[in-house]
Design an enzyme around this catalytic site. Sequence first.
Site, PDB file in Angstrom:
ATOM      1  N   SER A 146       0.993  -1.253  -0.053  1.00 14.01           N
ATOM      2  CA  SER A 146       0.006   0.063  -0.011  1.00 14.01           C
ATOM      3  C   SER A 146       0.841   1.011  -0.005  1.00 14.01           C
ATOM      4  CB  SER A 146      -0.809   0.030   1.332  1.00 14.01           C
ATOM      5  OG  SER A 146      -1.428   1.104   1.309  1.00 14.01           O
ATOM      6  N   TYR A 157      -0.565  -0.464  10.801  1.00 12.39           N
ATOM      7  CA  TYR A 157      -0.739  -0.613   9.428  1.00 12.39           C
ATOM      8  C   TYR A 157       0.478  -0.222   8.630  1.00 12.39           C
ATOM      9  CZ  TYR A 157      -3.157  -0.586   4.919  1.00 12.39           C
ATOM     10  OH  TYR A 157      -3.339  -0.664   3.240  1.00 12.39           O
TER      11      TYR A 157
END
Length: 319
Positions: A160, A186
């Site tokens: 990501s 994350y």
Amino acid sequence: MNTERVRIPFGPATTAEETVEGLDLSGRKAIVTGASSGIGVETARALARAGADVTLAVRDTAKGEKVAAGIVESRGNAHVHVAPLDLSALDSIDAFVASWHGPLDILVNNAGIMATPEWRTTEGWEMQFATNHLGHFALALGLHDALAAAGHARVVVVSSVGHVNGDVIWDDIHFEKNPYDAWQAYSQSKTANVLFAVEAAGRWAGDGITVNSLNPGRIWSTGLSRHMSAPPASFEPGSSDGVSVKDAPQGAATSTFLAASPLVDGVTGKYFEDCREAAPHTPGLRRGFAAYAVDPDAAARLWRMSLDMIDNAARRGGA
């Protein structure tokens, strides 16, 4: 190989099925993790359209069966299967690996969770790092021999652009010393995805296995964002952004491109976005790769730490 020397006819608006148009993947076996929703479904659908034998590796097998049935009906490929896989549980990963027989041509490490509450595995590992990185790490290692047996196998790792928000927290990966931060957790898990690809590419080159990572773009409509009510304001406030906003078929395009396209034959250890090799990250833009995410020393360090975590957990489990 520098993919920019090759004319890539794809970009931000390209869909997954467009990247496999005209390709014949008959006889090739593929696994897509997290293929019961979002870009995982679209990745599996595109590979099946090209004739691949596709296994949906999912936690919710009932949901997976519905997805598989839809792919079979719409794409006319009966070789779509469902197998249980919980990436946060080592025993589930071991069972999945043990059930796999024969060569494996394509492994798409797609499943992921984002910005969850503070959850932990039975080993005490922080859940995002455990699921997004450690689970896929253990899965790929377990399937290494099957990938090597295929010859010219490909591993595709969905990371990501969120990785640019933070490096691995080397002295407190599982938030045992500091308060839990969902976005730090994350970001480090997505950085770990890129570092895994860098190290695996070097280690497995002699086995004919290529390993690349990617940013799929911003796809807020998928289940990945179910733990948040809105995009995070903490992501570089005031930035001019630059990340590509996509729907699910577009978000799966870079995954399928790396999994199947002859345009990336032999390319390994790279980070892609919009079906192209990415440039270094520029502050203020949510594109490109952070320098720490492709650092070879950091990649080797993470590999050793990940092995130690899994080996220690296995020893405790067998005690």
